[in-house]
Scaffold this motif. Structure first.
Motif, mmCIF file in Angstrom:
data_model
loop_
_atom_site.group_PDB
_atom_site.id
_atom_site.type_symbol
_atom_site.label_atom_id
_atom_site.label_comp_id
_atom_site.label_asym_id
_atom_site.label_seq_id
_atom_site.Cartn_x
_atom_site.Cartn_y
_atom_site.Cartn_z
ATOM 1 N N ALA A 254 0.840 -1.196 0.000
ATOM 2 C CA ALA A 254 0.000 0.000 0.000
ATOM 3 C C ALA A 254 0.874 1.244 0.000
ATOM 4 N N ARG A 255 0.266 2.347 -0.423
ATOM 5 C CA ARG A 255 0.952 3.638 -0.435
ATOM 6 C C ARG A 255 -0.028 4.712 0.043
ATOM 7 N N PRO A 256 0.489 5.848 0.473
ATOM 8 C CA PRO A 256 -0.419 6.965 0.749
ATOM 9 C C PRO A 256 -1.289 7.240 -0.468
ATOM 10 N N ALA A 257 -2.550 7.548 -0.224
ATOM 11 C CA ALA A 257 -3.528 7.649 -1.304
ATOM 12 C C ALA A 257 -3.071 8.577 -2.421
ATOM 13 N N GLU A 258 -2.397 9.684 -2.051
ATOM 14 C CA GLU A 258 -2.004 10.672 -3.056
ATOM 15 C C GLU A 258 -0.878 10.188 -3.975
ATOM 16 N N ALA A 259 -0.183 9.103 -3.585
ATOM 17 C CA ALA A 259 0.931 8.596 -4.396
ATOM 18 C C ALA A 259 0.649 7.217 -4.968
ATOM 19 N N ALA A 260 -0.562 6.688 -4.772
ATOM 20 C CA ALA A 260 -0.806 5.272 -5.015
ATOM 21 C C ALA A 260 -0.824 4.891 -6.491
ATOM 22 N N GLY A 261 -1.555 5.593 -7.313
ATOM 23 C CA GLY A 261 -1.715 5.165 -8.695
ATOM 24 C C GLY A 261 -2.668 3.985 -8.798
ATOM 25 N N GLU A 262 -2.715 3.363 -9.966
ATOM 26 C CA GLU A 262 -3.642 2.262 -10.213
ATOM 27 C C GLU A 262 -3.120 0.960 -9.611
ATOM 28 N N PRO A 263 -4.001 0.122 -9.051
ATOM 29 C CA PRO A 263 -3.566 -1.179 -8.527
ATOM 30 C C PRO A 263 -3.168 -2.119 -9.654
ATOM 31 N N THR A 264 -2.362 -3.111 -9.320
ATOM 32 C CA THR A 264 -1.905 -4.079 -10.304
ATOM 33 C C THR A 264 -3.013 -5.061 -10.654
#
Length: 411
Positions: A254-264
Protein backbone atom coordinates in the motif's frame (compact mmCIF):
# COMPACT_ATOMS: atom_id res chain seq x y z
CA UNK A 1 -20.79 -8.20 19.43
CA UNK A 2 -23.27 -5.61 18.19
CA UNK A 3 -21.24 -3.50 15.76
CA UNK A 4 -18.49 -4.05 13.20
CA UNK A 5 -15.27 -2.43 14.39
CA UNK A 6 -14.41 -1.23 10.90
CA UNK A 7 -17.63 0.14 9.39
CA UNK A 8 -19.91 0.29 12.43
CA UNK A 9 -22.66 -1.88 10.96
CA UNK A 10 -24.84 -3.73 13.44
CA UNK A 11 -25.01 -7.44 14.25
CA UNK A 12 -22.32 -9.24 12.18
CA UNK A 13 -23.37 -12.79 11.24
CA UNK A 14 -22.04 -15.91 13.00
CA UNK A 15 -19.39 -17.99 11.18
CA UNK A 16 -18.21 -20.46 13.87
CA UNK A 17 -18.51 -20.61 17.65
CA UNK A 18 -15.53 -22.35 19.30
CA UNK A 19 -16.79 -22.06 22.85
CA UNK A 20 -14.68 -20.37 25.53
CA UNK A 21 -10.91 -20.71 25.82
CA UNK A 22 -8.07 -19.02 27.71
CA UNK A 23 -5.84 -16.59 25.78
CA UNK A 24 -3.65 -18.78 23.61
CA UNK A 25 -0.27 -17.45 24.77
CA UNK A 26 -1.02 -17.55 28.51
CA UNK A 27 1.19 -20.56 29.24
CA UNK A 28 1.02 -21.65 32.86
CA UNK A 29 3.89 -22.05 35.30
CA UNK A 30 3.75 -25.05 37.64
CA UNK A 31 2.73 -22.88 40.60
CA UNK A 32 -0.32 -21.62 38.66
CA UNK A 33 -1.92 -25.01 38.10
CA UNK A 34 -4.10 -24.77 41.21
CA UNK A 35 -5.24 -21.23 40.45
CA UNK A 36 -8.33 -20.13 38.50
CA UNK A 37 -7.80 -19.63 34.77
CA UNK A 38 -9.99 -17.15 32.88
CA UNK A 39 -11.59 -18.21 29.61
CA UNK A 40 -13.28 -16.01 27.03
CA UNK A 41 -15.81 -16.71 24.27
CA UNK A 42 -14.21 -17.41 20.90
CA UNK A 43 -16.90 -16.71 18.31
CA UNK A 44 -16.03 -15.64 14.77
CA UNK A 45 -18.53 -13.40 13.00
CA UNK A 46 -18.48 -11.57 9.66
CA UNK A 47 -19.86 -8.13 8.85
CA UNK A 48 -22.33 -8.38 5.99
CA UNK A 49 -21.59 -4.80 4.88
CA UNK A 50 -17.77 -4.57 4.71
CA UNK A 51 -17.13 -8.36 5.05
CA UNK A 52 -14.53 -8.00 7.78
CA UNK A 53 -14.46 -11.24 9.81
CA UNK A 54 -13.85 -10.54 13.49
CA UNK A 55 -14.14 -11.66 17.08
CA UNK A 56 -15.12 -9.43 20.01
CA UNK A 57 -12.17 -7.61 21.65
CA UNK A 58 -12.53 -9.36 25.01
CA UNK A 59 -8.86 -9.06 25.91
CA UNK A 60 -6.60 -6.08 25.32
CA UNK A 61 -3.31 -6.08 23.40
CA UNK A 62 -1.66 -4.86 26.60
CA UNK A 63 -2.72 -8.07 28.37
CA UNK A 64 -1.30 -10.22 25.59
CA UNK A 65 1.85 -8.50 24.43
CA UNK A 66 3.56 -6.86 27.39
CA UNK A 67 5.15 -10.24 28.18
CA UNK A 68 5.01 -12.49 25.13
CA UNK A 69 5.95 -16.13 24.66
CA UNK A 70 6.50 -16.10 20.89
CA UNK A 71 10.00 -15.48 19.49
CA UNK A 72 10.14 -15.47 15.69
CA UNK A 73 13.77 -16.54 15.47
CA UNK A 74 12.97 -20.07 16.68
CA UNK A 75 11.40 -20.87 13.30
CA UNK A 76 14.13 -21.55 10.75
CA UNK A 77 11.76 -21.19 7.82
CA UNK A 78 10.35 -17.92 9.16
CA UNK A 79 13.81 -16.36 9.47
CA UNK A 80 14.54 -17.41 5.90
CA UNK A 81 11.22 -15.97 4.77
CA UNK A 82 12.21 -12.64 6.35
CA UNK A 83 15.64 -12.69 4.71
CA UNK A 84 14.09 -13.28 1.28
CA UNK A 85 11.54 -10.52 1.83
CA UNK A 86 14.22 -7.99 2.74
CA UNK A 87 16.31 -8.88 -0.31
CA UNK A 88 13.31 -8.57 -2.61
CA UNK A 89 12.04 -5.34 -1.03
CA UNK A 90 15.45 -3.69 -1.29
CA UNK A 91 15.52 -4.49 -4.99
CA UNK A 92 11.87 -3.66 -5.66
CA UNK A 93 11.98 -0.27 -3.93
CA UNK A 94 15.62 0.53 -4.74
CA UNK A 95 16.44 1.05 -1.07
CA UNK A 96 19.95 2.41 -0.61
CA UNK A 97 22.10 3.29 2.37
CA UNK A 98 20.15 6.52 2.86
CA UNK A 99 16.81 4.70 3.25
CA UNK A 100 14.91 4.23 6.50
CA UNK A 101 12.89 1.08 7.28
CA UNK A 102 10.50 0.68 10.21
CA UNK A 103 8.98 -2.62 11.25
CA UNK A 104 5.91 -2.63 13.47
CA UNK A 105 5.63 -5.62 15.81
CA UNK A 106 9.27 -6.37 15.08
CA UNK A 107 9.47 -9.17 17.66
CA UNK A 108 13.05 -10.24 18.41
CA UNK A 109 14.57 -8.49 15.39
CA UNK A 110 14.34 -11.56 13.14
CA UNK A 111 13.64 -9.37 10.04
CA UNK A 112 15.42 -6.11 10.75
CA UNK A 113 18.73 -7.87 11.32
CA UNK A 114 18.74 -8.49 7.56
CA UNK A 115 18.08 -4.79 6.97
CA UNK A 116 21.03 -3.92 9.20
CA UNK A 117 23.22 -6.39 7.32
CA UNK A 118 22.60 -4.30 4.20
CA UNK A 119 23.70 -1.11 5.91
CA UNK A 120 20.20 0.39 5.94
CA UNK A 121 18.98 2.45 8.89
CA UNK A 122 16.04 0.86 10.67
CA UNK A 123 13.88 0.86 13.76
CA UNK A 124 11.64 -1.76 15.32
CA UNK A 125 8.45 -0.87 17.19
CA UNK A 126 7.66 -3.80 19.50
CA UNK A 127 5.20 -3.68 22.41
CA UNK A 128 6.46 -6.80 24.22
CA UNK A 129 9.09 -5.90 26.78
CA UNK A 130 10.84 -9.29 26.80
CA UNK A 131 11.12 -9.88 23.04
CA UNK A 132 11.99 -6.22 22.41
CA UNK A 133 14.86 -6.60 24.87
CA UNK A 134 16.05 -9.66 22.93
CA UNK A 135 16.07 -7.57 19.74
CA UNK A 136 18.14 -4.84 21.35
CA UNK A 137 20.53 -7.46 22.71
CA UNK A 138 20.97 -8.61 19.09
CA UNK A 139 21.82 -5.04 18.02
CA UNK A 140 18.47 -4.13 16.45
CA UNK A 141 17.25 -0.64 17.49
CA UNK A 142 13.83 -1.22 19.04
CA UNK A 143 11.22 1.04 20.63
CA UNK A 144 8.91 -0.59 23.20
CA UNK A 145 5.53 0.87 22.26
CA UNK A 146 2.17 0.05 20.69
CA UNK A 147 1.56 1.77 17.37
CA UNK A 148 -1.14 4.43 17.23
CA UNK A 149 -1.27 7.81 15.45
CA UNK A 150 0.64 9.54 18.26
CA UNK A 151 3.43 6.94 18.29
CA UNK A 152 3.70 7.09 14.50
CA UNK A 153 3.94 10.88 14.55
CA UNK A 154 6.53 10.85 17.34
CA UNK A 155 8.74 8.35 15.51
CA UNK A 156 8.46 10.36 12.30
CA UNK A 157 9.39 13.58 14.14
CA UNK A 158 12.46 11.99 15.74
CA UNK A 159 13.73 9.72 12.95
CA UNK A 160 12.13 11.09 9.79
CA UNK A 161 9.58 9.44 7.49
CA UNK A 162 10.08 5.79 6.59
CA UNK A 163 10.65 4.72 3.00
CA UNK A 164 9.24 1.33 3.92
CA UNK A 165 7.02 0.33 6.83
CA UNK A 166 6.70 -3.42 7.41
CA UNK A 167 3.85 -4.88 9.44
CA UNK A 168 4.00 -8.67 9.28
CA UNK A 169 1.50 -10.74 11.25
CA UNK A 170 0.21 -7.83 13.29
CA UNK A 171 -2.69 -6.36 11.29
CA UNK A 172 -4.97 -9.02 12.78
CA UNK A 173 -3.73 -8.37 16.32
CA UNK A 174 -5.10 -4.89 16.96
CA UNK A 175 -8.74 -4.13 17.80
CA UNK A 176 -8.46 -0.47 16.75
CA UNK A 177 -8.02 -1.10 13.02
CA UNK A 178 -8.52 2.52 12.03
CA UNK A 179 -6.16 3.96 14.66
CA UNK A 180 -3.43 1.44 13.83
CA UNK A 181 -3.73 2.18 10.11
CA UNK A 182 -3.50 5.89 10.83
CA UNK A 183 -0.32 5.09 12.75
CA UNK A 184 1.11 3.36 9.68
CA UNK A 185 0.28 6.42 7.59
CA UNK A 186 1.98 8.68 10.13
CA UNK A 187 5.17 6.61 9.87
CA UNK A 188 5.46 6.31 6.10
CA UNK A 189 6.83 8.97 3.76
CA UNK A 190 4.34 10.62 1.45
CA UNK A 191 5.86 8.67 -1.45
CA UNK A 192 6.77 5.62 0.64
CA UNK A 193 5.49 2.07 0.88
CA UNK A 194 3.74 -0.07 3.47
CA UNK A 195 4.03 -3.86 3.32
CA UNK A 196 1.64 -5.96 5.41
CA UNK A 197 1.50 -9.74 5.71
CA UNK A 198 -1.60 -11.29 7.24
CA UNK A 199 -3.37 -14.62 6.99
CA UNK A 200 -5.83 -14.83 4.10
CA UNK A 201 -9.41 -15.55 5.13
CA UNK A 202 -9.89 -17.35 1.82
CA UNK A 203 -7.47 -20.14 2.76
CA UNK A 204 -8.63 -20.16 6.38
CA UNK A 205 -12.12 -21.03 5.17
CA UNK A 206 -11.12 -23.35 2.32
CA UNK A 207 -8.52 -25.31 4.32
CA UNK A 208 -10.38 -25.59 7.67
CA UNK A 209 -7.67 -23.54 9.41
CA UNK A 210 -9.90 -22.70 12.35
CA UNK A 211 -7.10 -23.08 14.90
CA UNK A 212 -5.74 -19.73 13.72
CA UNK A 213 -8.81 -18.15 15.30
CA UNK A 214 -7.76 -17.02 18.76
CA UNK A 215 -8.18 -14.04 21.03
CA UNK A 216 -5.12 -12.09 19.95
CA UNK A 217 -6.37 -12.26 16.33
CA UNK A 218 -9.18 -9.74 16.40
CA UNK A 219 -9.93 -9.78 12.67
CA UNK A 220 -9.44 -11.95 9.59
CA UNK A 221 -8.96 -10.36 6.18
CA UNK A 222 -9.84 -10.88 2.60
CA UNK A 223 -8.12 -8.56 0.14
CA UNK A 224 -11.44 -6.75 -0.20
CA UNK A 225 -11.82 -6.08 3.53
CA UNK A 226 -8.12 -5.26 3.89
CA UNK A 227 -8.37 -2.62 1.15
CA UNK A 228 -11.25 -1.02 3.01
CA UNK A 229 -9.31 -1.09 6.28
CA UNK A 230 -6.26 0.51 4.64
CA UNK A 231 -8.41 3.24 3.15
CA UNK A 232 -9.71 4.10 6.63
CA UNK A 233 -6.24 5.40 7.48
CA UNK A 234 -5.39 7.13 4.21
CA UNK A 235 -3.59 4.23 2.50
CA UNK A 236 -4.43 2.66 -0.87
CA UNK A 237 -3.83 -0.97 -1.81
CA UNK A 238 -1.71 -1.13 -4.97
CA UNK A 239 -0.48 -4.74 -5.14
CA UNK A 240 -0.97 -8.11 -3.47
CA UNK A 241 1.04 -11.33 -3.33
CA UNK A 242 -0.26 -14.75 -2.31
CA UNK A 243 2.13 -16.46 0.13
CA UNK A 244 2.28 -20.00 1.57
CA UNK A 245 3.15 -18.78 5.08
CA UNK A 246 0.77 -19.61 7.95
CA UNK A 247 -1.14 -21.91 5.66
CA UNK A 248 -1.88 -19.11 3.19
CA UNK A 249 -1.23 -15.40 3.64
CA UNK A 250 -1.50 -12.22 1.64
CA UNK A 251 1.23 -9.60 1.34
CA UNK A 252 -0.44 -6.24 0.84
CA UNK A 253 1.53 -3.39 -0.73
CA UNK A 254 0.00 0.00 0.00
CA UNK A 255 0.95 3.64 -0.44
CA UNK A 256 -0.42 6.97 0.75
CA UNK A 257 -3.53 7.65 -1.30
CA UNK A 258 -2.00 10.67 -3.06
CA UNK A 259 0.93 8.60 -4.40
CA UNK A 260 -0.81 5.27 -5.02
CA UNK A 261 -1.71 5.17 -8.70
CA UNK A 262 -3.64 2.26 -10.21
CA UNK A 263 -3.57 -1.18 -8.53
CA UNK A 264 -1.91 -4.08 -10.30
CA UNK A 265 -3.72 -6.84 -12.12
CA UNK A 266 -2.96 -9.17 -9.21
CA UNK A 267 -5.32 -7.19 -6.97
CA UNK A 268 -8.20 -7.68 -9.39
CA UNK A 269 -7.38 -11.37 -9.79
CA UNK A 270 -7.48 -12.10 -6.04
CA UNK A 271 -10.64 -10.04 -5.58
CA UNK A 272 -12.24 -12.17 -8.29
CA UNK A 273 -11.16 -15.39 -6.53
CA UNK A 274 -12.65 -14.17 -3.26
CA UNK A 275 -15.92 -13.28 -4.94
CA UNK A 276 -16.07 -16.66 -6.68
CA UNK A 277 -15.59 -18.35 -3.29
CA UNK A 278 -18.64 -16.50 -1.98
CA UNK A 279 -16.76 -14.43 0.58
CA UNK A 280 -18.78 -11.31 -0.19
CA UNK A 281 -22.03 -13.10 0.65
CA UNK A 282 -23.08 -15.37 3.50
CA UNK A 283 -23.09 -18.47 1.31
CA UNK A 284 -19.29 -18.61 1.49
CA UNK A 285 -19.35 -19.06 5.27
CA UNK A 286 -22.32 -21.33 5.99
CA UNK A 287 -20.55 -24.72 5.71
CA UNK A 288 -17.44 -23.77 7.68
CA UNK A 289 -18.82 -24.64 11.12
CA UNK A 290 -19.75 -28.18 10.03
CA UNK A 291 -16.27 -28.78 8.58
CA UNK A 292 -14.68 -27.53 11.81
CA UNK A 293 -16.77 -30.02 13.77
CA UNK A 294 -15.50 -32.85 11.53
CA UNK A 295 -11.85 -31.91 12.21
CA UNK A 296 -12.61 -32.17 15.93
CA UNK A 297 -14.35 -35.53 15.67
CA UNK A 298 -11.64 -37.07 13.48
CA UNK A 299 -8.80 -35.98 15.77
CA UNK A 300 -10.55 -37.13 18.93
CA UNK A 301 -11.42 -40.48 17.35
CA UNK A 302 -7.77 -41.03 16.41
CA UNK A 303 -6.47 -40.11 19.88
CA UNK A 304 -9.03 -42.24 21.72
CA UNK A 305 -8.42 -45.28 19.52
CA UNK A 306 -4.64 -44.89 19.91
CA UNK A 307 -5.04 -44.76 23.69
CA UNK A 308 -7.23 -47.87 23.67
CA UNK A 309 -4.55 -49.71 21.66
CA UNK A 310 -1.95 -48.70 24.26
CA UNK A 311 -0.08 -46.47 21.79
CA UNK A 312 1.63 -43.26 22.88
CA UNK A 313 0.96 -39.86 21.31
CA UNK A 314 2.94 -36.71 22.10
CA UNK A 315 2.87 -33.26 20.54
CA UNK A 316 5.39 -31.21 18.65
CA UNK A 317 5.24 -27.44 19.10
CA UNK A 318 3.30 -25.19 21.46
CA UNK A 319 2.04 -22.47 19.09
CA UNK A 320 -0.93 -20.24 19.83
CA UNK A 321 -2.95 -22.00 17.14
CA UNK A 322 -2.33 -25.31 18.88
CA UNK A 323 -4.08 -24.08 21.98
CA UNK A 324 -7.25 -23.25 20.04
CA UNK A 325 -7.23 -26.80 18.66
CA UNK A 326 -6.49 -28.47 22.01
CA UNK A 327 -9.14 -26.51 23.88
CA UNK A 328 -11.82 -26.87 21.21
CA UNK A 329 -11.23 -30.63 21.08
CA UNK A 330 -10.96 -30.97 24.88
CA UNK A 331 -7.61 -32.75 24.67
CA UNK A 332 -5.89 -33.40 28.00
CA UNK A 333 -2.72 -35.29 29.06
CA UNK A 334 -4.60 -38.61 29.02
CA UNK A 335 -4.72 -38.31 25.23
CA UNK A 336 -1.59 -36.21 24.61
CA UNK A 337 1.06 -36.94 27.22
CA UNK A 338 3.07 -33.79 26.53
CA UNK A 339 4.21 -31.51 23.76
CA UNK A 340 7.69 -30.16 23.03
CA UNK A 341 8.91 -26.81 21.77
CA UNK A 342 12.21 -25.31 20.65
CA UNK A 343 11.58 -22.15 22.67
CA UNK A 344 13.20 -22.51 26.14
CA UNK A 345 10.78 -19.88 27.48
CA UNK A 346 8.01 -22.50 27.34
CA UNK A 347 9.90 -25.41 28.90
CA UNK A 348 8.42 -26.47 32.23
CA UNK A 349 5.20 -24.59 31.50
CA UNK A 350 1.79 -25.95 30.60
CA UNK A 351 -0.62 -25.20 27.76
CA UNK A 352 -3.46 -22.86 28.73
CA UNK A 353 -6.73 -24.57 29.51
CA UNK A 354 -5.62 -28.09 28.66
CA UNK A 355 -2.57 -28.04 30.98
CA UNK A 356 -0.40 -30.29 28.84
CA UNK A 357 3.28 -30.20 29.90
CA UNK A 358 5.75 -28.51 27.51
CA UNK A 359 9.18 -30.15 27.37
CA UNK A 360 12.39 -29.74 25.33
CA UNK A 361 12.40 -31.40 21.87
CA UNK A 362 14.94 -34.01 22.96
CA UNK A 363 12.21 -35.74 24.97
CA UNK A 364 10.74 -37.26 21.82
CA UNK A 365 13.87 -39.25 20.97
CA UNK A 366 14.20 -40.30 24.62
CA UNK A 367 10.62 -41.65 24.80
CA UNK A 368 10.19 -42.96 21.22
CA UNK A 369 6.41 -42.42 20.98
CA UNK A 370 4.22 -44.13 18.40
CA UNK A 371 2.86 -40.84 17.06
CA UNK A 372 3.85 -37.17 17.10
CA UNK A 373 0.94 -34.75 16.70
CA UNK A 374 2.31 -31.70 14.86
CA UNK A 375 0.54 -28.58 16.14
CA UNK A 376 2.28 -25.96 13.91
CA UNK A 377 0.97 -27.75 10.80
CA UNK A 378 1.75 -24.66 8.71
CA UNK A 379 5.46 -25.59 8.96
CA UNK A 380 4.81 -29.05 7.54
CA UNK A 381 7.72 -29.25 5.11
CA UNK A 382 10.20 -27.93 7.67
CA UNK A 383 8.97 -30.22 10.45
CA UNK A 384 8.73 -33.40 8.36
CA UNK A 385 12.46 -32.93 7.77
CA UNK A 386 13.24 -31.99 11.38
CA UNK A 387 11.30 -34.96 12.74
CA UNK A 388 12.50 -37.53 10.21
CA UNK A 389 14.37 -39.31 13.01
CA UNK A 390 11.12 -40.77 14.36
CA UNK A 391 11.29 -43.37 11.60
CA UNK A 392 14.12 -45.05 13.57
CA UNK A 393 11.55 -46.67 15.86
CA UNK A 394 8.61 -46.71 13.44
CA UNK A 395 7.05 -43.50 14.73
CA UNK A 396 4.67 -41.52 12.57
CA UNK A 397 3.61 -37.89 12.32
CA UNK A 398 0.02 -36.70 12.60
CA UNK A 399 -1.25 -33.47 11.04
CA UNK A 400 -4.77 -32.40 12.11
CA UNK A 401 -5.39 -29.60 9.57
CA UNK A 402 -6.92 -29.30 6.95
CA UNK A 403 -7.92 -32.90 7.63
CA UNK A 404 -6.41 -35.71 9.68
CA UNK A 405 -3.27 -37.00 7.98
CA UNK A 406 -0.89 -39.69 9.30
CA UNK A 407 2.56 -39.55 7.70
CA UNK A 408 5.30 -42.17 7.70
CA UNK A 409 8.64 -40.37 7.47
CA UNK A 410 11.95 -41.54 6.05
CA UNK A 411 15.41 -40.05 6.11
Amino acid sequence: MTRCRLCGSEAPASVVDLGATPPCESFLAADQLDQPEPAYPLHLRVCTDCWLAQIPPLITPEETFKEYAYFSSYSTSWVEHARTFVADAVQRLALGSDAFVVEVASNDGYLLRHVLDRGIRCLGIEPSVNVGAAARDAGVPTLTEFLDPDTGSAVRAEHGPADLVVANNVYAHIPDVVGFTQGLRALVADDGWVSIEVQHLLTLIEENQYDTIYHEHFQYYTVASAARALASGGLTLVDVELLPTHGGSIRLWARPAEAAGEPTRRVADVLAREKAAGLQELSGYTEFSARVAKVRRDLLRFLIEAAERGETVVGYGAPGKGNTLLNHCGIRPDLLAYTVDRNPYKHGRFTPGTRIPILPPEQIAADRPDYVLVLPWNLRAELVEQLSYVHEWGGRLVFPIPELSIVEVTR
